[in-house]
Design an enzyme around this catalytic site. Structure first.
Site, PDB file in Angstrom:
ATOM      1  N   HIS A 199      77.006 -12.796  98.143  1.00 43.33           N
ATOM      2  CA  HIS A 199      77.818 -13.811  98.815  1.00 43.33           C
ATOM      3  C   HIS A 199      76.989 -14.932  99.434  1.00 43.33           C
ATOM      4  O   HIS A 199      77.557 -15.919  99.903  1.00 43.33           O
ATOM      5  CB  HIS A 199      78.671 -13.148  99.901  1.00 43.33           C
ATOM      6  CG  HIS A 199      77.869 -12.534 100.999  1.00 43.33           C
ATOM      7  ND1 HIS A 199      77.098 -11.402 100.820  1.00 43.33           N
ATOM      8  CD2 HIS A 199      77.694 -12.905 102.286  1.00 43.33           C
ATOM      9  CE1 HIS A 199      76.489 -11.107 101.952  1.00 43.33           C
ATOM     10  NE2 HIS A 199      76.826 -11.997 102.858  1.00 43.33           N
ATOM     11  N   ASP A 200      75.669 -14.794  99.474  1.00 46.77           N
ATOM     12  CA  ASP A 200      74.800 -15.816 100.066  1.00 46.77           C
ATOM     13  C   ASP A 200      74.051 -16.641  99.031  1.00 46.77           C
ATOM     14  O   ASP A 200      73.163 -17.422  99.394  1.00 46.77           O
ATOM     15  CB  ASP A 200      73.797 -15.163 101.025  1.00 46.77           C
ATOM     16  CG  ASP A 200      74.437 -14.730 102.336  1.00 46.77           C
ATOM     17  OD1 ASP A 200      75.377 -15.417 102.785  1.00 46.77           O
ATOM     18  OD2 ASP A 200      74.020 -13.710 102.903  1.00 46.77           O
TER      19      ASP A 200
END
Length: 703
Positions: A347-348
């Site tokens: 997600h980063d």
């Protein structure tokens, strides 16, 4: 009447919680909560996975039925339950689900239009996020996961609460935190000192990142006794609900000393696999990353692994030689390299699949991820080739749940292989053939062997004179040709007959033969004090109780099977000890590395020394008479101390996890860039550590 209803619901929830824990013990009995070596983790951004219960969706500006990616979209725990029960997740083959932080988050919308759909803006760590579900929903998720052989890992954010501004109490929700509905405090008018008030970090140093805010997020003062107690009570609350693992957010931005006490608290209450996020950019190598993984008690998300594999197969600006160099370097740098959590996207970072990477690139990356060392993690939607370059595009909702994609089938086959062949979980890596396009590597544990061959180039390569640990014979591709792999033949001299490896081909070959001699593959957690529970996994232990030794001292056996032993750490002096198993027939296993036995449970203490003037290149450290303080060995002294944010030079400070309820002796020292040590004068300093809580102690340097 209301009282009776509340009492009835409370009793029902308590009973359900007990049933969850009992169900877990029955159904996941053979699956260790600390050994994830043979697991495959599936990371889910809960709000983006599947909406199983529309009645818990937010209303108003928090929710976007039109798909605004900064708003809540409706995914919840019921949605995850449905995808377990209908077979999507079980058929995928993953064995652990890492879900968004389950706690109550702020309800306000950020001035820039963002919401807390991701779970990282905590408000009350002892309540659930109502948009994901209530406590009964969460407990049902744990139960259903365990019934289907899956573990539940939660995100946990002990670094910060939510967005706040010192000058504006009305900004979002002012960083306010609650204890099961009761206000603890907020960022403005912070008379209790719950938060740091040092401005935002510029990421210029480790110290700056620890003691200043990440962006506009209210940064906890972890040395504050109220915060320390609250966060540790909170994680125990979720442990008691039956979770199997914890991913700790932003470990780079909290003191290692406090985090050591957090991990110690977790392992003392309920040892579960715990790993942290220490972000590394492309090409970045940070020795502090390695030392944190080796000393903190938790594993890490292996960003160097991810960035290197992405460079080879996504960006195409690195070769397999670079990748293998990373494999070799990290094997030497991490004390427990097989415990580091590997991934190709999360997600980063941008999704692996993009306009410039083909589905074939993603499939090759998944094949390498699932057959190389570490604990592989699949980001939700990668099996559906979901795209998106950055936040929030990399957090799109699941487009479909198609079980026929090649990526889905690939994960299924290799997840099964990880669970059935211990070479992938416990083995060492040997390079067998390599050039810029081709990487053939072998994992071996005892008699178990897995060989993976990948050609990411645009031409075929003739592979000749290749050695292997595979016994003589013919071997079919485990993937059944899914990525165009073929069979090989191994001769009596354990050389492989020459074969062609075609462009974009991946093949996997395996051999299994259980070791008759006891062989340890994993010990975990690798740190703890006497009385803590430790799990030893491997094979050949036999089904009758033998002995487990920490050095020369036998441990108390709690449970013994042929592949897993649970013991309690014996009451010996603190230090590092090799672990060995002796079967009931007195056959001894391999000695497994060095297990660290602590003096006692840990509490966080801030040590401050004033008037410690140094020459350029010198720093202050602390060394003392316990294992945690280096046992007077200056090479294991704690530090280097900081001197810029909470205190300024010539004052130096450091937060250290020390044994609780002990009389300790210590001294401050100075080390220069060449390693030359200068001790402060005078007798040893003495301090009686508290049995609980935090403390700050200050001294003047003795010239």
């Amino acid at each position: 009447m209301n009282f009776l209803l509340k009492l009835t619901k409370t009793l029902a929830l308590t009973l359900l919680s007990l049933l969850v824990l009992h169900q877990f013990s029955l159904e996941i009995e053979a699956s260790s909560k600390v050994d994830y070596s043979q697991d495959v983790i599936y990371q889910i951004v809960t709000d983006r996975f599947y909406d199983g219960d529309e009645t818990n969706n937010p209303t108003g500006e928090l929710y976007s039925p039109d798909g605004n990616l900064h708003k809540y979209l409706g995914g919840d725990w019921q949605g995850i339950i449905e995808k377990i029960e209908n077979g999507y997740l079980t058929d995928l083959g993953v064995t652990a689900l890492w879900i968004s932080q389950p706690v109550e988050n702020v309800y306000a919308v950020h001035p820039e239009g963002y919401t807390s759909y991701h779970g990282y803006w905590a408000k009350d760590y002892k309540k659930t996020n109502p948009f994901f579900g209530d406590l009964e929903d969460f407990q049902r998720l744990v139960t259903v996961a365990h019934e289907n052989g899956m573990k539940i890992i939660i995100d946990f954010t002990p670094n910060h609460s939510s967005p706040a501004l010192e000058t504006d109490p009305d900004y979002v929700e002012n960083g306010a935190i609650f204890d099961n509905g009761s206000l603890i405090g907020n960022y403005s008018n912070d008379e209790q000192g719950l938060f740091h008030h040092n401005g935002g970090t510029d990421f210029s140093s480790i110290e700056d990142g620890i003691y200043r805010n990440l962006y506009d997020l209210a940064d906890y003062n972890l040395q504050n006794e109220t915060i320390d107690r609250y966060l540790k009570e909170s994680i125990k609350h979720w442990l008691d609900l039956g979770i199997d693992g914890i991913r700790v957010d932003a470990v780079k931005h909290m003191s290692q000393g406090w985090q050591e006490t957090l991990v110690n608290h977790i392992y003392t209450n309920q040892p579960v696999f715990t790993f942290g996020e220490w972000f590394l950019g492309k090409g970045e190598i940070d020795p502090k990353n390695h030392s944190f993984a080796n000393e903190s008690g938790m594993s890490l998300l292996d960003f160097r692994y991810s960035q290197t594999l992405r460079s080879v197969l996504k960006d195409e600006d690195a070769t397999w030689t670079d990748f293998h160099e990373m494999i070799t370097d990290t094997a030497a740098s991490y004390a427990e390299v097989n415990d580091q959590v590997t991934f190709i996207d999360n997600h980063d970072m941008g999704r692996f699949t993009s306009d410039t990477t083909s589905k074939t690139d993603t499939e090759m990356a998944l094949a390498v991820l699932l057959t190389s060392r570490g604990v592989p993690t699949i980001y939700y939607g990668t099996e559906q080739y979901l795209t998106g370059e950055g936040d929030p595009e990399n957090r799109k909702p699941m487009p479909e749940f198609n079980r026929n994609t090649k990526a889905y089938q690939l994960i299924n086959k290799l997840s099964d292989l990880r669970q059935t062949n211990p070479a992938l979980g416990y083995g060492n890596t040997t390079e067998r053939w390599i050039n810029q396009d081709v990487y053939i590597y072998e994992r071996k544990f005892g008699n178990h062997v897995v060989v993976t061959a990948v050609n990411s180039g645009d031409k075929a390569h003739n592979i000749s004179d290749m050695e292997t640990a595979l016994p003589s014979g013919s071997y079919n591709d485990v993937l059944d040709g899914l990525l165009n792999g073929n069979s090989i033949t191994v001769n009596q001299d354990q050389h492989v007959n020459a074969f062609a490896l075609n462009p974009n081909e991946v093949a996997v070959w395996e051999f299994k033969a259980e070791n008759e001699k006891p062989t340890i593959g994993h010990v975990g957690p690798m740190v703890g004090q006497p009385g803590n529970e430790i799990t030893i996994t491997g094979e050949g232990f036999g089904n009758e109780d033998g002995k487990v030794f920490f050095g020369d001292e036998a441990a108390k056996i709690k449970n013994w099977t042929n592949s897993e032993i649970v013991v309690t750490i014996p009451a010996v002096d603190a230090g590092k000890y090799p672990v060995a198993v002796e079967t009931s027939s007195q056959v001894t296993s391999n000695k497994y590395k060095e297990f660290e036995i602590l003096t006692n449970k840990l509490v966080p203490i801030r040590f401050v020394v004033n008037n410690a003037n140094t020459d350029y290149g010198s720093s202050v450290y602390l060394v003392g008479n316990t294992q945690e303080l280096g046992n007077w060995d200056v090479d294991h002294a704690v530090g280097p101390f900081f001197n810029q944010v909470m205190y300024q030079y010539p004052s130096w400070y450091y937060d250290i996890g020390v044994p609780a309820g002990k009389d300790i002796e210590f001294k401050f020292i100075k080390k220069d860039s060449q390693g030359k040590v200068t001790w402060e004068s005078g007798t040893n300093r003495n301090y009686s550590t508290p049995t609980n809580g935090t403390d700050t102690i200050q001294f003047n340097w003795n010239n």
